[in-house]
Every structure is written in C-alpha cells, then in structure tokens.
Motif scaffolding. Structure first.
Motif, PDB file in Angstrom:
ATOM      1  N   SER A   1      66.038 -48.582  23.673  1.00  0.00           N
ATOM      2  CA  SER A   1      64.929 -49.554  23.156  1.00  0.00           C
ATOM      3  C   SER A   1      63.597 -48.764  22.807  1.00  0.00           C
ATOM      4  O   SER A   1      62.588 -49.471  22.836  1.00  0.00           O
ATOM      5  CB  SER A   1      64.790 -50.605  24.495  1.00  0.00           C
ATOM      6  OG  SER A   1      65.870 -51.422  24.629  1.00  0.00           O
ATOM      7  N   LEU A   2      63.834 -47.454  22.826  1.00  0.00           N
ATOM      8  CA  LEU A   2      62.471 -46.878  22.546  1.00  0.00           C
ATOM      9  C   LEU A   2      61.704 -47.262  21.385  1.00  0.00           C
ATOM     10  O   LEU A   2      60.433 -47.451  21.388  1.00  0.00           O
ATOM     11  CB  LEU A   2      62.553 -45.240  22.710  1.00  0.00           C
ATOM     12  CG  LEU A   2      62.869 -44.420  23.821  1.00  0.00           C
ATOM     13  CD1 LEU A   2      63.155 -43.287  23.890  1.00  0.00           C
ATOM     14  CD2 LEU A   2      61.839 -44.874  24.952  1.00  0.00           C
ATOM     15  N   ARG A   3      62.432 -47.647  20.298  1.00  0.00           N
ATOM     16  CA  ARG A   3      62.060 -47.816  18.906  1.00  0.00           C
ATOM     17  C   ARG A   3      61.539 -49.376  19.069  1.00  0.00           C
ATOM     18  O   ARG A   3      61.232 -49.983  18.006  1.00  0.00           O
ATOM     19  CB  ARG A   3      62.726 -47.361  17.902  1.00  0.00           C
ATOM     20  CG  ARG A   3      62.883 -45.909  17.882  1.00  0.00           C
ATOM     21  CD  ARG A   3      63.828 -45.528  16.696  1.00  0.00           C
ATOM     22  NE  ARG A   3      63.371 -44.195  16.237  1.00  0.00           N
ATOM     23  CZ  ARG A   3      63.740 -43.053  17.066  1.00  0.00           C
ATOM     24  NH1 ARG A   3      64.557 -43.411  18.196  1.00  0.00           N
ATOM     25  NH2 ARG A   3      63.730 -41.901  16.543  1.00  0.00           N
ATOM     26  N   VAL A   4      61.671 -50.147  20.029  1.00  0.00           N
ATOM     27  CA  VAL A   4      61.584 -51.716  20.162  1.00  0.00           C
ATOM     28  C   VAL A   4      60.208 -51.920  20.506  1.00  0.00           C
ATOM     29  O   VAL A   4      60.221 -51.682  21.974  1.00  0.00           O
ATOM     30  CB  VAL A   4      62.595 -52.408  20.836  1.00  0.00           C
ATOM     31  CG1 VAL A   4      62.293 -53.706  20.771  1.00  0.00           C
ATOM     32  CG2 VAL A   4      63.879 -52.048  20.135  1.00  0.00           C
ATOM     33  N   PRO A   5      59.007 -52.137  19.975  1.00  0.00           N
ATOM     34  CA  PRO A   5      57.724 -52.241  20.460  1.00  0.00           C
ATOM     35  C   PRO A   5      57.672 -53.047  21.739  1.00  0.00           C
ATOM     36  O   PRO A   5      56.646 -52.802  22.812  1.00  0.00           O
ATOM     37  CB  PRO A   5      56.702 -52.537  19.384  1.00  0.00           C
ATOM     38  CG  PRO A   5      57.397 -52.202  18.251  1.00  0.00           C
ATOM     39  CD  PRO A   5      59.092 -52.216  18.556  1.00  0.00           C
ATOM     40  N   SER A   6      58.431 -54.165  21.703  1.00  0.00           N
ATOM     41  CA  SER A   6      58.047 -55.158  22.928  1.00  0.00           C
ATOM     42  C   SER A   6      58.836 -54.757  23.940  1.00  0.00           C
ATOM     43  O   SER A   6      58.900 -55.418  25.111  1.00  0.00           O
ATOM     44  CB  SER A   6      58.933 -56.448  22.366  1.00  0.00           C
ATOM     45  OG  SER A   6      60.323 -56.501  21.988  1.00  0.00           O
ATOM     46  N   SER A   7      59.655 -53.539  23.910  1.00  0.00           N
ATOM     47  CA  SER A   7      60.239 -53.117  25.251  1.00  0.00           C
ATOM     48  C   SER A   7      59.256 -52.257  26.144  1.00  0.00           C
ATOM     49  O   SER A   7      59.521 -51.939  27.338  1.00  0.00           O
ATOM     50  CB  SER A   7      61.426 -52.355  24.826  1.00  0.00           C
ATOM     51  OG  SER A   7      62.242 -52.804  24.204  1.00  0.00           O
ATOM     52  N   TRP A   8      58.091 -51.900  25.758  1.00  0.00           N
ATOM     53  CA  TRP A   8      57.011 -51.084  26.137  1.00  0.00           C
ATOM     54  C   TRP A   8      56.213 -51.979  26.974  1.00  0.00           C
ATOM     55  O   TRP A   8      56.030 -53.139  26.602  1.00  0.00           O
ATOM     56  CB  TRP A   8      56.284 -50.360  25.329  1.00  0.00           C
ATOM     57  CG  TRP A   8      57.154 -49.217  24.445  1.00  0.00           C
ATOM     58  CD1 TRP A   8      57.805 -49.351  23.462  1.00  0.00           C
ATOM     59  CD2 TRP A   8      57.081 -47.816  25.069  1.00  0.00           C
ATOM     60  NE1 TRP A   8      58.456 -48.150  23.172  1.00  0.00           N
ATOM     61  CE2 TRP A   8      58.052 -47.372  24.058  1.00  0.00           C
ATOM     62  CE3 TRP A   8      56.786 -47.222  26.023  1.00  0.00           C
ATOM     63  CZ2 TRP A   8      58.381 -45.898  23.983  1.00  0.00           C
ATOM     64  CZ3 TRP A   8      56.925 -45.661  25.920  1.00  0.00           C
ATOM     65  CH2 TRP A   8      57.751 -45.181  25.192  1.00  0.00           C
ATOM     66  N   ASN A   9      55.916 -51.374  28.301  1.00  0.00           N
ATOM     67  CA  ASN A   9      54.881 -52.462  29.100  1.00  0.00           C
ATOM     68  C   ASN A   9      53.543 -52.342  28.680  1.00  0.00           C
ATOM     69  O   ASN A   9      52.710 -53.386  29.201  1.00  0.00           O
ATOM     70  CB  ASN A   9      55.134 -52.066  30.670  1.00  0.00           C
ATOM     71  CG  ASN A   9      56.666 -52.064  31.120  1.00  0.00           C
ATOM     72  OD1 ASN A   9      57.131 -51.115  31.488  1.00  0.00           O
ATOM     73  ND2 ASN A   9      57.122 -53.443  30.891  1.00  0.00           N
ATOM     74  N   TYR A  10      53.044 -50.856  28.575  1.00  0.00           N
ATOM     75  CA  TYR A  10      51.468 -50.663  28.488  1.00  0.00           C
ATOM     76  C   TYR A  10      51.112 -50.292  27.141  1.00  0.00           C
ATOM     77  O   TYR A  10      51.665 -49.627  26.590  1.00  0.00           O
ATOM     78  CB  TYR A  10      51.084 -49.933  29.643  1.00  0.00           C
ATOM     79  CG  TYR A  10      51.532 -50.417  31.021  1.00  0.00           C
ATOM     80  CD1 TYR A  10      52.677 -49.521  31.728  1.00  0.00           C
ATOM     81  CD2 TYR A  10      51.183 -51.438  31.587  1.00  0.00           C
ATOM     82  CE1 TYR A  10      53.177 -49.896  32.777  1.00  0.00           C
ATOM     83  CE2 TYR A  10      51.463 -51.801  32.702  1.00  0.00           C
ATOM     84  CZ  TYR A  10      52.403 -51.140  33.430  1.00  0.00           C
ATOM     85  OH  TYR A  10      52.979 -51.575  34.607  1.00  0.00           O
ATOM     86  N   TRP A  11      50.014 -50.634  26.670  1.00  0.00           N
ATOM     87  CA  TRP A  11      49.458 -50.273  25.399  1.00  0.00           C
ATOM     88  C   TRP A  11      48.049 -50.022  25.362  1.00  0.00           C
ATOM     89  O   TRP A  11      47.345 -50.571  26.024  1.00  0.00           O
ATOM     90  CB  TRP A  11      49.626 -51.288  24.291  1.00  0.00           C
ATOM     91  CG  TRP A  11      51.131 -51.433  24.014  1.00  0.00           C
ATOM     92  CD1 TRP A  11      52.212 -52.490  24.617  1.00  0.00           C
ATOM     93  CD2 TRP A  11      51.990 -50.747  22.913  1.00  0.00           C
ATOM     94  NE1 TRP A  11      53.233 -52.437  23.946  1.00  0.00           N
ATOM     95  CE2 TRP A  11      53.269 -51.438  22.754  1.00  0.00           C
ATOM     96  CE3 TRP A  11      51.457 -49.974  21.777  1.00  0.00           C
ATOM     97  CZ2 TRP A  11      54.214 -51.002  22.066  1.00  0.00           C
ATOM     98  CZ3 TRP A  11      52.398 -49.504  21.162  1.00  0.00           C
ATOM     99  CH2 TRP A  11      53.784 -49.981  21.007  1.00  0.00           C
ATOM    100  N   GLY A  12      47.779 -48.941  24.705  1.00  0.00           N
ATOM    101  CA  GLY A  12      46.315 -48.733  24.469  1.00  0.00           C
ATOM    102  C   GLY A  12      45.843 -49.259  23.251  1.00  0.00           C
ATOM    103  O   GLY A  12      46.409 -50.072  22.606  1.00  0.00           O
ATOM    104  N   GLN A  13      44.306 -49.074  23.113  1.00  0.00           N
ATOM    105  CA  GLN A  13      43.816 -49.827  22.204  1.00  0.00           C
ATOM    106  C   GLN A  13      43.954 -49.280  20.659  1.00  0.00           C
ATOM    107  O   GLN A  13      43.514 -50.160  19.754  1.00  0.00           O
ATOM    108  CB  GLN A  13      42.420 -50.011  22.563  1.00  0.00           C
ATOM    109  CG  GLN A  13      41.331 -48.968  21.801  1.00  0.00           C
ATOM    110  CD  GLN A  13      41.659 -47.537  22.736  1.00  0.00           C
ATOM    111  OE1 GLN A  13      42.576 -47.386  23.560  1.00  0.00           O
ATOM    112  NE2 GLN A  13      41.021 -46.524  22.274  1.00  0.00           N
ATOM    113  N   GLY A  14      44.443 -48.251  20.572  1.00  0.00           N
ATOM    114  CA  GLY A  14      44.674 -47.660  19.172  1.00  0.00           C
ATOM    115  C   GLY A  14      43.365 -46.843  18.628  1.00  0.00           C
ATOM    116  O   GLY A  14      42.612 -47.200  19.070  1.00  0.00           O
ATOM    117  N   THR A  15      43.909 -45.598  17.937  1.00  0.00           N
ATOM    118  CA  THR A  15      42.841 -45.133  17.332  1.00  0.00           C
ATOM    119  C   THR A  15      43.128 -44.701  15.939  1.00  0.00           C
ATOM    120  O   THR A  15      44.196 -44.298  15.615  1.00  0.00           O
ATOM    121  CB  THR A  15      42.725 -43.672  18.216  1.00  0.00           C
ATOM    122  OG1 THR A  15      41.443 -42.990  17.567  1.00  0.00           O
ATOM    123  CG2 THR A  15      44.012 -42.686  18.177  1.00  0.00           C
TER     124      THR A  15
END
Length: 124
Positions: A104-118
């Motif tokens: 599921s690594l390529r499924v964004p919704s599978s990840w728990n935590y996200w940074g704000q983006g750069t």
C-alpha cells in the motif's frame, strides 16, 4: 507525529536540491517514511520510501537521480535530488506510517502522517 518539510526552492535543469523532514511528537524510528510529490493537475505520487531497516524503494522516474535517507537519532528524513528536470516540478510531501503494509505504499490514504509540503520548481 508532526512532520515539517523544508528545503524546496527554484533550481535550473540539471541542478540539485536537498529536502529535509523533521519529525516530532513521538519517535518515528519504527515507521516507514516516504516522499510524495504532486504536480499541478496531477495525482499525488510516491517518489521514494524507506523502511525502518533502511530498505529503500524509488519510482522509476527518479531512480539513479534521487536518494532517500533517514537519521533516526535526529528523527529526520532526507531526499537528495540530483539531475533535476522540469518534470520534477511539484510540491513535495514527507509522510510516515507505523502500520502501513508494503503493498500500500503507493496509496496516499494508507499513510498516517503528512508534512505540509515544500515547493520544488525546476526551470528549463
């Protein structure tokens, strides 16, 4: 877990940039961590990931040009980007998960935590 990404900017084609992602709140040494990017009008895509044991995986488009690494003592994730091309222009996000499965690594919704983006912009 809070993730803070930094290091984006404007670079000419063929240039290099290094991104960092500092984690806080709890240890991420047992997390899979990764970098995604999203270009205007496109879906968010996985660029690279790194497991807690250091095992790495890259998108075909960046293999040989980008290097993902982590320093668990500093709770920091890195992405060294070399030979940048205009098609690498995107907002880059760092992400982490303690429970994600490899399929599921390529499924964004599978990840728990996200940074704000750069923002990374590569001019031709």
């Amino acid at each position: 877990v809070q993730l803070q990404a930094s290091g984006g900017g404007l670079v000419r084609s063929g240039g290099s940039l290094s991104l960092s992602c500092a984690a806080s709140g709890r240890t991420v040494s047992d997390n899979v961590m990764g970098w995604y990017r999203q270009a205007p009008g496109k879906q968010r895509e996985l660029v690279a990931s790194i497991r807690s044991d250091g095992n790495t995986n890259y998108a075909d488009s960046v293999k040989g040009r980008f290097t993902i690494s982590r320093d668990n003592a500093k709770s920091t994730l890195y992405l060294q980007m070399n030979s940048l091309q205009p098609e690498d222009t995107a907002v880059y996000y760092c992400t982490a998960s303690r429970t994600i499965i490899l399929s599921s690594l390529r499924v964004p919704s599978s990840w728990n935590y996200w940074g704000q983006g750069t923002q990374v912009t590569v001019s031709s």
